[in-house]
Design a protein around this motif. Structure first.
Motif, mmCIF file in Angstrom:
data_model
loop_
_atom_site.group_PDB
_atom_site.id
_atom_site.type_symbol
_atom_site.label_atom_id
_atom_site.label_comp_id
_atom_site.label_asym_id
_atom_site.label_seq_id
_atom_site.Cartn_x
_atom_site.Cartn_y
_atom_site.Cartn_z
ATOM 1 N N MET A 1 1.381 -1.013 -0.102
ATOM 2 C CA MET A 1 0.108 -0.028 -0.003
ATOM 3 C C MET A 1 1.015 1.484 0.035
ATOM 4 O O MET A 1 2.149 1.221 0.513
ATOM 5 C CB MET A 1 -1.465 0.078 1.367
ATOM 6 C CG MET A 1 -2.045 1.031 0.949
ATOM 7 S SD MET A 1 -3.100 -0.660 -0.180
ATOM 8 C CE MET A 1 -4.623 0.499 -0.645
ATOM 9 N N SER A 2 0.488 2.460 -1.054
ATOM 10 C CA SER A 2 1.655 3.799 -0.635
ATOM 11 C C SER A 2 0.751 4.961 -0.325
ATOM 12 O O SER A 2 -0.656 4.423 0.673
ATOM 13 C CB SER A 2 1.300 3.763 -2.515
ATOM 14 O OG SER A 2 0.133 4.669 -2.970
ATOM 15 N N LYS A 3 1.405 5.469 0.311
ATOM 16 C CA LYS A 3 0.733 6.313 0.991
ATOM 17 C C LYS A 3 0.326 7.844 0.511
ATOM 18 O O LYS A 3 0.744 7.692 -1.057
ATOM 19 C CB LYS A 3 2.615 7.130 1.982
ATOM 20 C CG LYS A 3 2.686 6.606 3.904
ATOM 21 C CD LYS A 3 3.740 7.575 3.861
ATOM 22 C CE LYS A 3 3.835 6.637 5.009
ATOM 23 N NZ LYS A 3 5.287 7.455 5.514
ATOM 24 N N ASN A 4 -1.205 8.546 0.746
ATOM 25 C CA ASN A 4 -0.883 9.452 0.370
ATOM 26 C C ASN A 4 -0.885 11.107 0.835
ATOM 27 O O ASN A 4 -1.542 10.651 2.179
ATOM 28 C CB ASN A 4 -2.508 9.051 0.109
ATOM 29 C CG ASN A 4 -2.673 10.571 -1.908
ATOM 30 O OD1 ASN A 4 -2.041 11.127 -1.776
ATOM 31 N ND2 ASN A 4 -4.382 10.220 -1.698
ATOM 32 N N GLY A 5 -1.354 11.922 0.486
ATOM 33 C CA GLY A 5 -0.733 12.977 1.010
ATOM 34 C C GLY A 5 0.863 13.926 0.828
ATOM 35 O O GLY A 5 1.566 14.127 0.211
ATOM 36 N N VAL A 6 0.611 15.208 1.621
ATOM 37 C CA VAL A 6 2.277 15.971 1.596
ATOM 38 C C VAL A 6 3.524 15.078 1.313
ATOM 39 O O VAL A 6 3.175 14.084 2.395
ATOM 40 C CB VAL A 6 2.049 16.748 2.478
ATOM 41 C CG1 VAL A 6 3.574 18.085 2.142
ATOM 42 C CG2 VAL A 6 0.672 17.765 2.398
ATOM 43 N N GLY A 7 4.099 15.000 0.743
ATOM 44 C CA GLY A 7 5.152 14.495 0.884
ATOM 45 C C GLY A 7 5.621 13.302 0.315
ATOM 46 O O GLY A 7 6.655 12.613 0.490
ATOM 47 N N GLY A 8 3.983 12.201 0.658
ATOM 48 C CA GLY A 8 4.022 10.506 -0.058
ATOM 49 C C GLY A 8 3.728 10.455 -0.763
ATOM 50 O O GLY A 8 4.245 11.930 -2.288
ATOM 51 N N THR A 9 3.819 9.074 -1.365
ATOM 52 C CA THR A 9 3.605 9.014 -2.809
ATOM 53 C C THR A 9 2.797 8.317 -3.669
ATOM 54 O O THR A 9 1.527 8.206 -1.900
ATOM 55 C CB THR A 9 4.506 7.369 -2.983
ATOM 56 O OG1 THR A 9 4.801 6.553 -2.601
ATOM 57 C CG2 THR A 9 6.114 8.013 -3.064
ATOM 58 N N SER A 10 1.836 8.683 -4.056
ATOM 59 C CA SER A 10 0.232 7.895 -4.105
ATOM 60 C C SER A 10 -0.134 7.213 -5.749
ATOM 61 O O SER A 10 1.296 7.591 -6.264
ATOM 62 C CB SER A 10 -1.007 9.237 -4.367
ATOM 63 O OG SER A 10 -0.407 9.983 -5.355
ATOM 64 N N ARG A 100 -9.187 4.081 8.961
ATOM 65 C CA ARG A 100 -8.525 3.230 7.845
ATOM 66 C C ARG A 100 -7.054 4.153 7.664
ATOM 67 O O ARG A 100 -6.447 4.057 7.076
ATOM 68 C CB ARG A 100 -8.984 2.587 7.577
ATOM 69 C CG ARG A 100 -8.311 0.975 6.744
ATOM 70 C CD ARG A 100 -9.721 0.325 5.791
ATOM 71 N NE ARG A 100 -8.607 -0.892 5.194
ATOM 72 C CZ ARG A 100 -9.245 -1.449 4.752
ATOM 73 N NH1 ARG A 100 -10.283 -1.657 4.642
ATOM 74 N NH2 ARG A 100 -8.366 -2.971 4.092
ATOM 75 N N VAL A 101 -7.663 5.097 7.056
ATOM 76 C CA VAL A 101 -6.500 5.804 6.647
ATOM 77 C C VAL A 101 -5.911 6.874 7.357
ATOM 78 O O VAL A 101 -5.085 6.589 6.911
ATOM 79 C CB VAL A 101 -7.760 6.935 5.686
ATOM 80 C CG1 VAL A 101 -7.087 8.836 5.752
ATOM 81 C CG2 VAL A 101 -8.639 6.828 4.238
ATOM 82 N N ASN A 102 -6.296 6.393 8.355
ATOM 83 C CA ASN A 102 -5.886 7.041 9.574
ATOM 84 C C ASN A 102 -4.630 6.481 10.345
ATOM 85 O O ASN A 102 -3.592 6.359 11.267
ATOM 86 C CB ASN A 102 -6.197 7.730 10.661
ATOM 87 C CG ASN A 102 -6.690 8.785 10.559
ATOM 88 O OD1 ASN A 102 -5.753 9.625 9.528
ATOM 89 N ND2 ASN A 102 -8.215 9.487 10.574
ATOM 90 N N GLY A 103 -4.324 4.902 10.084
ATOM 91 C CA GLY A 103 -3.809 3.790 10.390
ATOM 92 C C GLY A 103 -4.940 3.342 11.707
ATOM 93 O O GLY A 103 -3.561 2.061 12.158
ATOM 94 N N GLN A 104 -5.759 3.549 12.031
ATOM 95 C CA GLN A 104 -6.382 3.206 13.559
ATOM 96 C C GLN A 104 -7.506 2.071 12.539
ATOM 97 O O GLN A 104 -8.042 1.782 12.016
ATOM 98 C CB GLN A 104 -6.901 3.863 13.955
ATOM 99 C CG GLN A 104 -6.523 5.287 14.240
ATOM 100 C CD GLN A 104 -7.199 6.121 14.456
ATOM 101 O OE1 GLN A 104 -8.507 6.398 14.865
ATOM 102 N NE2 GLN A 104 -6.214 7.740 14.714
ATOM 103 N N THR A 105 -7.159 1.263 13.887
ATOM 104 C CA THR A 105 -8.554 0.070 13.864
ATOM 105 C C THR A 105 -9.161 -0.211 14.156
ATOM 106 O O THR A 105 -9.497 0.039 14.988
ATOM 107 C CB THR A 105 -8.038 -1.372 13.522
ATOM 108 O OG1 THR A 105 -7.672 -2.137 15.413
ATOM 109 C CG2 THR A 105 -6.528 -2.032 13.008
#
Length: 113
Positions: A1-10, A100-105
Motif C-alpha cells: 500500500m502506498s502513502k498519500n498526502g504531502v511528501g508521500g507517494t500516491s 483506516r485511512v489514519n492507520g487505526q483499526t
C-alpha cells in the motif's frame, strides 16, 4: 500500500485494478470480473444521476446536492459574475474508513456510520 498526502507517494486505483482484485479474490474470470465492476459502478452512477444517495456500509455515502444561483467574483479582475445553479456530488466517509485511512483499526460494532 502506498502513502498519500504531502511528501508521500500516491497510486491511482483504476477500474482494471478493481476488476483484477475481484478476479483474484472471488474467482470469476477476468472478463466476468470486469463486467461486475462496470455493473456496480454503472448502478452507482445511475442512482446518483437520479439524485439518490448511495450508501456503502463501512465505507461512506455519496450524496448529490443542489447549489443555487449565486454571485461569484473573478479573482483577477474583481468583476462580479453570476454562477448558475448546479448539482454537485459530495462523499462523506464512514468513521470506519476515516480510521483506516489514519492507520487505526476499528470494529464494525464500535463504529457509527
Amino acid at each position: 500500500m502506498s502513502k498519500n498526502g504531502v511528501g508521500g507517494t500516491s497510486r491511482t486505483v483504476t477500474r482494471a485494478d478493481l476488476a483484477e482484485a475481484v478476479y483474484q479474490r472471488v474467482g470469476l474470470s477476468r472478463t466476468e470480473s470486469a463486467e461486475l465492476v462496470e455493473m456496480v459502478l454503472g448502478e452507482m452512477a445511475d442512482a446518483l444521476g437520479r439524485g439518490d444517495v448511495v450508501k456503502l456500509s463501512s465505507f461512506g455515502s455519496f450524496v448529490v446536492r443542489s447549489k443555487g444561483e449565486r454571485i461569484g467574483r473573478n479573482p483577477k479582475t474583481g468583476i462580479e459574475v453570476p454562477i448558475t445553479p448546479r448539482r454537485v456530488m459530495v462523499f462523506k466517509p464512514s468513521n470506519i474508513l476515516k480510521s483506516r485511512v489514519n492507520g487505526q483499526t476499528i470494529s464494525v460494532d464500535d463504529a457509527d456510520d
